[in-house]
Design a protein around this motif. Sequence first.
Motif, mmCIF file in Angstrom:
data_model
loop_
_atom_site.group_PDB
_atom_site.id
_atom_site.type_symbol
_atom_site.label_atom_id
_atom_site.label_comp_id
_atom_site.label_asym_id
_atom_site.label_seq_id
_atom_site.Cartn_x
_atom_site.Cartn_y
_atom_site.Cartn_z
ATOM 1 N N UNK A 115 0.793 -1.224 0.000
ATOM 2 C CA UNK A 115 0.000 0.000 0.000
ATOM 3 C C UNK A 115 0.827 1.277 0.000
ATOM 4 N N UNK A 116 1.998 1.220 0.632
ATOM 5 C CA UNK A 116 2.874 2.386 0.706
ATOM 6 C C UNK A 116 4.302 1.913 0.476
ATOM 7 N N UNK A 117 5.084 2.720 -0.256
ATOM 8 C CA UNK A 117 6.485 2.387 -0.526
ATOM 9 C C UNK A 117 7.375 3.478 0.047
ATOM 10 N N UNK A 118 8.493 3.068 0.643
ATOM 11 C CA UNK A 118 9.432 4.046 1.195
ATOM 12 C C UNK A 118 10.838 3.463 1.161
ATOM 13 N N UNK A 119 11.812 4.323 0.899
ATOM 14 C CA UNK A 119 13.211 3.925 1.033
ATOM 15 C C UNK A 119 13.673 4.177 2.463
ATOM 16 N N UNK A 120 14.646 3.406 2.969
ATOM 17 C CA UNK A 120 15.107 3.596 4.347
ATOM 18 C C UNK A 120 16.163 4.687 4.481
ATOM 19 N N UNK A 121 16.546 5.299 3.361
ATOM 20 C CA UNK A 121 17.637 6.261 3.396
ATOM 21 C C UNK A 121 17.416 7.353 2.356
ATOM 22 N N UNK A 122 18.279 8.344 2.396
ATOM 23 C CA UNK A 122 18.189 9.483 1.485
ATOM 24 C C UNK A 122 18.479 9.050 0.055
ATOM 25 N N UNK A 123 17.677 9.592 -0.881
ATOM 26 C CA UNK A 123 17.888 9.363 -2.307
ATOM 27 C C UNK A 123 18.410 10.624 -2.969
ATOM 28 N N UNK A 124 19.110 10.458 -4.074
ATOM 29 C CA UNK A 124 19.477 11.614 -4.882
ATOM 30 C C UNK A 124 18.222 12.156 -5.555
ATOM 31 N N UNK A 125 18.302 13.377 -6.055
ATOM 32 C CA UNK A 125 17.161 13.986 -6.740
ATOM 33 C C UNK A 125 16.752 13.151 -7.951
ATOM 34 N N UNK A 126 17.737 12.612 -8.675
ATOM 35 C CA UNK A 126 17.433 11.806 -9.861
ATOM 36 C C UNK A 126 16.688 10.539 -9.482
ATOM 37 N N UNK A 127 17.100 9.894 -8.392
ATOM 38 C CA UNK A 127 16.442 8.651 -7.992
ATOM 39 C C UNK A 127 15.057 8.909 -7.396
ATOM 40 N N UNK A 128 14.886 10.037 -6.720
ATOM 41 C CA UNK A 128 13.531 10.388 -6.260
ATOM 42 C C UNK A 128 12.599 10.541 -7.452
ATOM 43 N N UNK A 129 13.071 11.227 -8.485
ATOM 44 C CA UNK A 129 12.236 11.436 -9.677
ATOM 45 C C UNK A 129 11.967 10.116 -10.390
ATOM 46 N N UNK A 130 12.972 9.246 -10.444
ATOM 47 C CA UNK A 130 12.771 7.936 -11.065
ATOM 48 C C UNK A 130 11.726 7.127 -10.303
ATOM 49 N N UNK A 131 11.758 7.210 -8.964
ATOM 50 C CA UNK A 131 10.774 6.496 -8.149
ATOM 51 C C UNK A 131 9.383 7.081 -8.333
ATOM 52 N N UNK A 132 9.303 8.408 -8.468
ATOM 53 C CA UNK A 132 8.004 9.039 -8.725
ATOM 54 C C UNK A 132 7.440 8.563 -10.063
ATOM 55 N N UNK A 133 8.286 8.497 -11.086
ATOM 56 C CA UNK A 133 7.836 8.022 -12.396
ATOM 57 C C UNK A 133 7.386 6.570 -12.321
ATOM 58 N N UNK A 134 8.094 5.767 -11.533
ATOM 59 C CA UNK A 134 7.700 4.370 -11.349
ATOM 60 C C UNK A 134 6.328 4.266 -10.702
ATOM 61 N N UNK A 135 6.093 5.083 -9.692
ATOM 62 C CA UNK A 135 4.795 5.101 -9.017
ATOM 63 C C UNK A 135 3.686 5.451 -10.005
ATOM 64 N N UNK A 136 3.941 6.468 -10.831
ATOM 65 C CA UNK A 136 2.952 6.897 -11.829
ATOM 66 C C UNK A 136 2.749 5.829 -12.897
ATOM 67 N N UNK A 137 3.842 5.249 -13.396
ATOM 68 C CA UNK A 137 3.734 4.209 -14.419
ATOM 69 C C UNK A 137 3.019 2.972 -13.880
ATOM 70 N N UNK A 138 3.274 2.642 -12.620
ATOM 71 C CA UNK A 138 2.594 1.498 -12.009
ATOM 72 C C UNK A 138 1.086 1.709 -12.013
ATOM 73 N N UNK A 139 0.678 2.922 -11.713
ATOM 74 C CA UNK A 139 -0.744 3.265 -11.697
ATOM 75 C C UNK A 139 -1.348 3.197 -13.091
ATOM 76 N N UNK A 140 -0.681 3.819 -14.048
ATOM 77 C CA UNK A 140 -1.277 3.999 -15.376
ATOM 78 C C UNK A 140 -1.108 2.777 -16.272
ATOM 79 N N UNK A 141 -0.002 2.056 -16.125
ATOM 80 C CA UNK A 141 0.285 0.942 -17.029
ATOM 81 C C UNK A 141 0.022 -0.425 -16.421
ATOM 82 N N UNK A 142 0.141 -0.531 -15.099
ATOM 83 C CA UNK A 142 0.043 -1.831 -14.448
ATOM 84 C C UNK A 142 -1.204 -1.989 -13.582
ATOM 85 N N UNK A 143 -1.946 -0.897 -13.362
ATOM 86 C CA UNK A 143 -3.107 -0.987 -12.475
ATOM 87 C C UNK A 143 -2.716 -1.247 -11.040
ATOM 88 N N UNK A 144 -1.530 -0.774 -10.643
ATOM 89 C CA UNK A 144 -0.999 -1.018 -9.300
ATOM 90 C C UNK A 144 -0.976 0.318 -8.568
#
Length: 352
Positions: A115-144
């Motif tokens: 239901x919720x995803x979190x990293x245990x440590x600090x991410x770089x700005x690029x990896x935060x954005x990549x994770x945001x895109x993954x969250x969005x793609x999961x919703x739109x492409x995978x129904x997750x």
Amino acid sequence: MGGTWDPISLPVRPGLYINFVEAAAAQIKGGARGVVALPLFEYEGTAIAGQFYTVEKEIEAIQLFGADAVEPISLVLQGGAKEVLVYTVPAIAGDTVSAAEYAGIRDVFSTRQFNVFVYPELLSADERLAAQHWCKDSREDEGKHFIAVFGGSLTDDSSIDTGNQRSIDLADDYVVNLVTGAVINGGTYSSASYAPYIAGLIAGTAINKSITYSPVRANDVNKRLKNSEINRSLQQGSLVLVHDGEKVKVEQGLVTSGRKIRAIRARQAIATDIPKAAAESYIGKLDNNADGQAALIAAVKAYLERLELNNVLTDIAVTLDPERKSEGDTVYLLIGFTEIDSMERILLTIKV
């Protein structure tokens, strides 16, 4: 299988596909859905690299991962999550996790339910954005459907404008950005290191409740904000912790798009539960005729009415979509509802 659908490019795989259509002029102001997903980079104990573990108690985590590795897991559980879905990341070559390794972590979590995803440590700005895109793609492409929680470093937390810019960069209905950290028994936690607690709080809160004004486990915040700074942060979609003079609490439960976490989680529940129920009981089992369509509509309405009874939503409408003909093996449903918000602003006019 599910996901969003495009009227000019219909899905190929069998499944029930939901497309939330929001009226342009509208503004969308049971039980706990309690699984938090967390990749673990450093661990010892009995855990094997590259495996998933479901943890419900801190003592289990210590046995699996070692006492030095369990703090983010403990924070998730203290926040109220029912369980933590932990993935033991295989040993990383060198000191820095590469973009490809982060992508691999996201891929393995894409095959699991949470239901919720979190990293245990600090991410770089690029990896935060990549994770945001993954969250969005999961919703739109995978129904997750899940919420991702992010934070920043202690240096980031020292400037509220830095944290708010992170909210702007990560703006999405399914993303939460914590901009203040916490002080616990003399130890200072950055917003990134305290994000697992917020992930647990979100997951452990019933979908008919808000985390607004929820007290958190902390003695203080790592930076106290002025009223004007709090207002600006809320306007920019940040999640802010404040010390009200007695306790530390969440000022308002917001995702980075500015919407309420409560409303988004209600939507996620519907987008997850209806396809699951359809797959178990209806797809391939009902005739696509008037009787079968009526049975499907009745089942969907019954589910939504249950949420209505629990004050999750109201104004339910479930019909065949009048703009698209349901025939062959395809059924188009039109579902409407209004999420119920929490009372968060009480305005008094006193006449004397």
